[in-house]
Design an enzyme around this catalytic site. Structure first.
Site, PDB file in Angstrom:
ATOM      1  CE  LYS A  67       8.987   5.019 -10.321  1.00 59.30           C
ATOM      2  NZ  LYS A  67       7.377   4.564 -10.717  1.00 59.30           N
ATOM      3  CG  ASP A  89      -2.096   1.230   0.976  1.00 61.41           C
ATOM      4  OD1 ASP A  89      -2.119   1.104  -0.529  1.00 61.41           O
ATOM      5  OD2 ASP A  89      -2.122   1.718   2.227  1.00 61.41           O
ATOM      6  CB  SER A  90       2.654   2.200  -2.202  1.00 58.93           C
ATOM      7  OG  SER A  90       2.005   2.713  -3.401  1.00 58.93           O
ATOM      8  CG  PHE A 150       2.027   4.116 -11.678  1.00 63.49           C
ATOM      9  CD1 PHE A 150       3.346   3.172 -11.551  1.00 63.49           C
ATOM     10  CD2 PHE A 150       0.947   3.811 -10.325  1.00 63.49           C
ATOM     11  CE1 PHE A 150       3.531   2.673 -10.476  1.00 63.49           C
ATOM     12  CE2 PHE A 150       1.149   2.544  -9.248  1.00 63.49           C
ATOM     13  CZ  PHE A 150       2.592   2.312  -9.393  1.00 63.49           C
ATOM     14  N   GLY A 151       0.951   6.570 -11.401  1.00 62.41           N
ATOM     15  CA  GLY A 151      -0.074   7.889 -10.331  1.00 62.41           C
ATOM     16  C   GLY A 151       1.202   9.194 -10.376  1.00 62.41           C
ATOM     17  CE1 TYR A 152      -1.934  12.477  -6.088  1.00 63.33           C
ATOM     18  CE2 TYR A 152      -1.521  10.314  -5.643  1.00 63.33           C
ATOM     19  CZ  TYR A 152      -2.347  10.971  -5.926  1.00 63.33           C
ATOM     20  OH  TYR A 152      -4.014  10.598  -5.422  1.00 63.33           O
ATOM     21  CG  ASP A 153       5.642   7.937 -10.608  1.00 62.26           C
ATOM     22  OD1 ASP A 153       6.464   8.274  -9.076  1.00 62.26           O
ATOM     23  OD2 ASP A 153       5.298   6.320 -11.314  1.00 62.26           O
ATOM     24  CG  HIS A 190       7.866   5.116  -2.680  1.00 62.43           C
ATOM     25  ND1 HIS A 190       7.583   6.059  -4.153  1.00 62.43           N
ATOM     26  CD2 HIS A 190       6.382   4.714  -3.292  1.00 62.43           C
ATOM     27  CE1 HIS A 190       7.081   5.537  -4.700  1.00 62.43           C
ATOM     28  NE2 HIS A 190       5.618   5.208  -4.752  1.00 62.43           N
TER      29      HIS A 190
END
Lengths: 197, 197
Positions: free
Chosen positions: B177, B71-72, B154-157, B182
């Protein structure tokens, strides 16, 4: 003599609420709306008190008149106290009550009943140019409903259920809401300070 | 003997990233995708670690196989650590990367450069049914850009700039990356635990 004070907001709902609260307090103060040509003051501070003071100072300086300003919002436990100072622009734009409220409900969709605590917070600042600055804060504890209820008030009122109540603040009569609300608390405290001037 | 582990996610991007990270670690583990008929596990916990453990436990129990789950999310200082565990559903729906990212940019529009700190956080859990449970966490410090940049990840990258870098994590090459991310940190730590089993 009646004091004249500018209320540093373009939110007509706030003007109504503040007038109603101060009138109930029989304070002899005339609330003057913000002049149309007054510049927008960006709320760049990270606290309600900081933004209220920022707005009251800016308008007092521009007009040379005593000014009061409020910064208020909804602090949700499961959102770590947000929307907070971003309450009015939570969905991105400014002042879209319906979008803001829908967004909070969506973000809280999976949050169970025991973790839906929230507070309405209002900081109010009074600035008399070259003379004094004062600020006060009011807090109303409650929980978030799962769907909007009621048509009174504005902002997040339709989803906020004060502690000990079954109704949302949008279902309470305005005078009932004022008696317990964050804004009622803050402006009654401010009225006392102004009256003892 | 190659260990087989189910990765408890339906996010194809995550499967790719975790496979890439573990492969670089030369760990002899085969990542099995989540079976199509596995039920959705609602992420109801208020911490990343809690949700990772919740998902890994549920899938290990259903399948009887070792399971790992992550979960991130993005924790923004000016949003008091949110979107946090709500990162994937910040705009209300689930997994709409573009809407989530636009919403955070909108909420941060008036936040000045000095206050745009944020962290990418990843909690990863490994559950071997009836045998052991382990979780680890990785954190990447950075700041938020004012507009999306880059097409990797993806996501907030596209809006996350790691500390000491000028590029967003969507502009970095995947291996660059992974080396600092994280998720890279968390899964490398988990790989060490799994290898020492």
């Amino acid at each position: 003599m009646t004091d004249r004070v500018i209320l540093a907001t373009r939110n007509a709902h706030k003007v109504d609420e503040v007038r109603r609260i101060l009138a109930a307090h029989r304070l002899d103060v005339e609330i003057v709306p913000l002049p149309d040509d007054a510049p927008d003051v960006p709320e760049t501070e990270s606290t309600f008190a900081g933004n209220a003071l920022l707005k009251a100072r800016a308008i007092a300086e521009i007009t040379g008149m005593p000014a009061i300003a409020d910064d208020s919002g909804l602090c949700v436990d499961a959102l770590n106290g947000m929307p907070g100072v971003l309450s009015a622009r939570w969905a991105g734009g400014h002042g879209d009550d319906a979008a803001n409220l829908e967004l909070v409900l969506g973000q809280m969709a999976d949050v169970p009943d025991g973790r839906r605590g929230a507070q309405f917070v209002c900081a109010a600042a009074w600035v008399v140019p070259g003379e004094r600055e004062q600020f006060v804060e009011g807090v109303l504890e409650g929980t978030l409903a799962r769907a909007p209820r009621g048509t009174n008030g504005f902002g997040y009122d339709p989803i906020f259920v004060p502690g000990g109540y079954a109704l949302t603040t949008a279902e309470l009569r305005p005078e009932e809401k004022d008696a317990i609300s964050h804004r009622g608390q803050a402006f009654r405290a401010l009225a006392q300070v102004m009256a003892s001037r």
